[in-house]
Each structure stands twice: as C-alpha cells, then as structure tokens.
Motif scaffolding. Structure first.
Motif, mmCIF file in Angstrom:
data_model
loop_
_atom_site.group_PDB
_atom_site.id
_atom_site.type_symbol
_atom_site.label_atom_id
_atom_site.label_comp_id
_atom_site.label_asym_id
_atom_site.label_seq_id
_atom_site.Cartn_x
_atom_site.Cartn_y
_atom_site.Cartn_z
ATOM 1 N N ALA A 1 0.830 -1.205 0.000
ATOM 2 C CA ALA A 1 0.000 0.000 0.000
ATOM 3 C C ALA A 1 0.871 1.264 0.000
ATOM 4 O O ALA A 1 0.514 2.273 -0.614
ATOM 5 C CB ALA A 1 -0.936 -0.002 1.205
ATOM 6 N N GLU A 2 2.010 1.193 0.697
ATOM 7 C CA GLU A 2 2.912 2.345 0.765
ATOM 8 C C GLU A 2 3.932 2.342 -0.372
ATOM 9 O O GLU A 2 4.859 3.156 -0.384
ATOM 10 C CB GLU A 2 3.627 2.347 2.127
ATOM 11 C CG GLU A 2 2.662 2.584 3.290
ATOM 12 C CD GLU A 2 3.318 2.429 4.654
ATOM 13 O OE1 GLU A 2 4.528 2.112 4.693
ATOM 14 O OE2 GLU A 2 2.622 2.621 5.672
ATOM 15 N N GLN A 3 3.765 1.408 -1.311
ATOM 16 C CA GLN A 3 4.598 1.287 -2.514
ATOM 17 C C GLN A 3 6.063 0.999 -2.205
ATOM 18 O O GLN A 3 6.966 1.356 -2.976
ATOM 19 C CB GLN A 3 4.434 2.521 -3.408
ATOM 20 C CG GLN A 3 2.981 2.718 -3.858
ATOM 21 C CD GLN A 3 2.803 3.742 -4.955
ATOM 22 O OE1 GLN A 3 3.657 3.880 -5.813
ATOM 23 N NE2 GLN A 3 1.684 4.450 -4.934
ATOM 24 N N VAL A 4 6.284 0.338 -1.066
ATOM 25 C CA VAL A 4 7.617 -0.180 -0.760
ATOM 26 C C VAL A 4 7.880 -1.426 -1.605
ATOM 27 O O VAL A 4 9.010 -1.691 -2.018
ATOM 28 C CB VAL A 4 7.742 -0.516 0.757
ATOM 29 C CG1 VAL A 4 9.087 -1.166 1.066
ATOM 30 C CG2 VAL A 4 7.535 0.747 1.593
ATOM 31 N N VAL A 5 6.796 -2.189 -1.874
ATOM 32 C CA VAL A 5 6.875 -3.374 -2.731
ATOM 33 C C VAL A 5 6.263 -3.031 -4.087
ATOM 34 O O VAL A 5 5.124 -2.545 -4.163
ATOM 35 C CB VAL A 5 6.138 -4.574 -2.101
ATOM 36 C CG1 VAL A 5 6.105 -5.751 -3.066
ATOM 37 C CG2 VAL A 5 6.812 -4.975 -0.783
#
Length: 525
Positions: free
Chosen positions: A300-304
């Motif tokens: 969701a936090e665009q780390v992945v």
C-alpha cells in the motif's frame, strides 16, 4: 503437519481467514468434546483452476485442527445446474476432479489418508435420499428454492426445474454425509441458510456453516473458469502462467480487488507461514514476510513494486503446479483430460471465426462492468458528461456520454454500468472518449433513457456477454468501416422482463442477467 491441541487453538485454525461462521457457539461446544466432522463439496463442471488452492489450504487447516474431513464430488449437482456437465461426461469429469484435487492436496503437503472422498451419485440415488428429496419438496416454496440458488445456480430467463432442486440436495448432503459442518465460499450463504431453515422440518439437525471470502481473480473480479484471463489453469505451462500474471490487475499501492495479493493471503501464507518477495540487490534484495498484514502495508505504501510481487508469486505458484503438471503428463491422465473436456467442434462454437464470412457475432464486442468513479459536465457541451470509469484496468477510462438530460449526475456517481470498451477512441468536443455507456431507450416520444444495470455484486472489469457466445474473443478494436456494433445493435432489445437481449438471447455476467429499470421493448445503444 503438526496438529493443534486445545479447543481454542483448533477453533483459531478452523476459522482463520474465513469471512463468516454460522454456529460459532455450537462449533466451540463440539471442539470441547470431540473432533469436528466437516465436508466440502465441489460440483464437477469446468476444469479446476488455481483458485481451488484457496479451499485446499483451508482443508489443510481443518486437518491440522484434527477435523474429520470429507470431500464430495457433486456430480449430480453438476448435471442439475443447467446441465453444466452433460450426463454422458459426468463420470469422466468426476474422475478428472478426483485426480486433480488429490494432486493439488499432495502438492501442498496434505496427507490423503486422512481424507474421505465421496461421489454424490453413490448415495443420492438411493431410495432413502430420493424420498427425502420428495419430503423436502413438499415443504419448500418455489420462491425459497430459487432465492437459495441465486448466487450459485446459473441464472437464465426460463430456469429448469432441476436448478430449483439443487439447494435441497445440498442441504440433504449434510445429513447423509453425517457431518457437523459444511464449508464453502460466501456465495453459498443463501444455500446454507436454506439448509438451516429446512433440515429441522424433516427432523434433522441444523449444521454449522463456514464461509471463505470470494477471492478476486487476476482481473480483480471473481476467478472464473469461463473467463480465460481471470484464471490460471492447473495444467498451464510456465510461460502461460507468466503471461497471465503479467496481465493481472495489480495497481501500485492498490490493495482492493487485488487478485495477486489475495492469492498470497489465502493460499501462500497459510501454507508456508511466510512469503519471500524476490528483488534485485539494487532494489533492496529479497525480503521475507512472516506476517501478511506487513506485506499488504508495504505494498500500500509502494515499498513493494507490483512487478516484484508478480514475479515472486510466479515462482511460488510454479512450485505448487510442477507436481500437478508432472502427474498429468502421464498418457492415462492426458487421455482422461481430453475425454472429460472434449474440444468443441468449430461448427458448435459461436466465435467470429466459425460464422460465415461477413457475419458479426456478439462475442466481437468487449463489454465489461464499469464503476463510475467521477462525473463532470463537459466544459464545452451542456448535454454531455465526462466520466471516469473503472473497468478493471490500471487506470480508469475517460468516457463522454450524452446523458445530461436523462440521468442526474448524482445517480451516475459510483454506479455500476455496462461499458463497450473496444470502440475506436473518439474526440467529442475536444475530449477523447474511450468507450460507450450502454443504455436502454424508449421507442416513443418523449424519449426516455435508462442505464443498463449489471447484477448486484459484480466487480469492475467483469465480462458482459450474450448467452451462447461466452467463448469468443472480442476484437481488439472495432473498425468503424465494418460497422460491427451497428449491425449487432439492430437486434438489441429489452425483453418484457426488462432484460437486455440480442436476438432474444440474454446479456449476462457470471452473476446473472443485465437489465434496465422499466423500458420494456426498448432499444439499446
């Protein structure tokens, strides 16, 4: 597979990742006294696909909790459901299901000796069972039988009596299999509550019901055997798995209707208690998650990144599929697969390639369920709306519609509509429109217009098709000179039941018919 010990630990294993449990108190009471007896049934219709790993992983949970598990191959149900499985193929399909389900269970480490496998027709044709079907039919109303099967039995304009029998048989199975509980998807809920209402009227006990959520397919809608891009077949080659995952809906940061994340949550995590995201060193290297919520938060936090997530699922999924592919590579099972699912002869399939030249067919149209995200007045045209519509793609489509004088803006906002997606993009007063919202129109004056309405519960991106033309591939883009839509539209009509039709064949999604509110006999465009 280490078994759980106390009632609380068993209860946790049995109910984790479920959407709903009917009969929680009874479940705990049984677990305090003995092991739970539970069954899962599957109608032997279309080929099982990777979504079947979702119930398989719950069956693994049940066994860890010490449950006595029965798997029912519901062959008679497959025939009763609008003859999805022809009578002459029932035995072959049941054998296919038994082989493929056992191969799936073995691939996730489930010991088969702890399971009981039953075929429906082994007991559903007995004198006692048949008499109970008649007893049940004497107390069940037609309304309740139809309502119970609404989410499961194929919905058609003129339903067969067999479809009304289906829920009653599923209810009786609970008694004849001598179980405490039935497990299924939440789409079975109406059949489960039907069983709870009517089994006691025959003097039988009300059972516990355990329901899985409906896990999105790769397109963001329910994974379906009839939607080729939505499902990965258990026997798909590795290159096909890669291709379908590459097309999967997995928008950066979006965790809603994300089939890739859902597969990790409901299949891969329960099996391994961890998931490894594979990444190149320059992007941080591999990362192991032991908690699904942490993975979802990072996505969701665009780390992945979606690409890394898809690649990691591809590797994990192929590890599950390899032993199944190997088993079905034997001459005997290859022959069984071809016999159980014979390829239709070209003349029998309604596709654009099997019709006479210059004939147009509805499968050439790319019609999908769309959700209206936003509606604004066109800056340069008072009669036009500019809408953003989600059709299951990474970005919503911009669509211009001449609906201002017919549909109030607030009625369009957040509405499910039917969108024709493969028309050539067209500039309308300076705004490029990438689709057409399909509506019903009255034939007389004053002109009335109503939106076509997909069935409740549909997801953005689900395919809309014409009955009998489910298998054809839509054109990538309709060529204006060929007038494919115009030729088909000439035979679009609204039936007396307000159902959208082409040549008296219904517009459908997998949840039922597409309709309008009141314009009987109207045109569609």
């Amino acid at each position: 597979m280490d078994p759980a010990t106390g009632p609380q630990e068993k209860y946790h294993l049995i109910t984790r990742n479920l959407q709903e449990v009917l009969g929680e108190d009874k479940l705990m009471a049984i677990l305090k006294e003995r092991e739970l007896k539970i069954y899962w049934g599957t109608a032997t219709t279309g080929k099982p696909h990777v979504a079947y790993f979702v119930p398989m992983s719950k069956i693994a949970d049940f066994l860890k909790a010490g449950c006595e598990v029965t798997i029912l191959f519901a062959d008679l149900h497959a025939y009763l459901d609008n003859m999805k499985a022809p009578w002459e193929l029932l035995e072959l399909r049941t054998r296919y299901y038994e082989n493929v389900i056992k191969a799936m269970l073995e691939s996730i480490g489930v010991p088969l000796e702890k399971l009981k496998f039953v075929q429906g027709t082994d007991y559903q044709l007995s004198k006692e069972y048949t008499l109970d079907v008649y007893r049940l039919s004497s107390v069940v109303t037609q309304h309740d039988a139809k309502k119970a099967g609404a989410e499961v039995v194929k919905q058609v304009e003129h339903p067969l009596l067999s479809g009304l029998l289906y829920p009653g048989l599923q209810a009786l199975d609970e008694e004849y299999l001598k179980v405490d509980a039935q497990f299924g998807g939440v789409d079975q809920r109406k059949i489960f509550t039907f069983a709870e209402k009517y089994l006691p009227s025959l003097g039988y006990a009300k059972r516990i019901h355990l329901m899985n959520p409906m896990v999105p397919g790769l397109t963001g809608s329910k994974m379906s055997s009839s939607e080729e891009d939505s499902k990965i077949d258990l026997l798909d080659r590795k290159e096909d798995v890669k291709k379908k995952l590459r097309k999967a809906f997995c928008e950066p940061g979006n965790v809603e209707n994300n089939g890739v994340l859902s597969f990790i949550k409901h299949v891969l995590f329960p099996l391994k208690s961890e998931f490894v995201v594979l990444r190149e060193e320059k992007w941080g290297g591999n990362k192991t998650y032991t908690d699904y919520e942490a993975l979802e938060k990072d996505f969701a936090e665009q780390v992945v990144h979606p690409g890394d997530l898809k690649n990691s699922v591809e590797v994990a999924l192929n590890k599950l599929l390899d032993p199944i592919r190997e088993k079905f590579n034997s001459p005997e099972l290859k022959k069984l697969t071809q016999a159980a699912y014979p390829k239709a002869k070209p003349a029998e399939k309604h596709t654009k390639n099997s019709e006479p030249e210059n004939t147009v067919v509805p499968s050439q149209l790319d019609m999908r369920v769309g959700k209206v995200i936003s509606v604004e007045k066109h800056p340069d045209a008072d009669s036009l709306y500019v809408e953003k519509i989600d059709v299951g793609e990474p970005e919503p489509r911009t669509v211009v519609s001449g609906l201002v004088q017919f549909v109030p803006r607030e009625q369009l906002q957040d509405r499910l509509v039917v969108l024709l997606c493969n028309m050539k993009p067209k500039a309308m007063r300076g705004v490029e429109s990438k689709g057409m919202v399909l509506c019903a129109s009255s034939l007389g004056e004053p002109r009335q217009v109503e939106l076509l309405e997909p069935p409740a519960g549909c997801c953005a991106g689900e395919r809309v098709y014409v009955e009998g033309y489910e298998d054809g591939d839509p054109e990538d883009e309709l060529k204006p000179k060929k007038k494919v839509f115009e030729k088909l539209q000439a035979d679009f009509r609204v039936s007396e039941d307000c159902v959208a039709q082409w040549k008296q064949r219904n517009f459908l999604t997998k949840l039922g018919t597409v309709s309008c509110k009141s314009l009987k006999g109207g045109s569609i465009g």
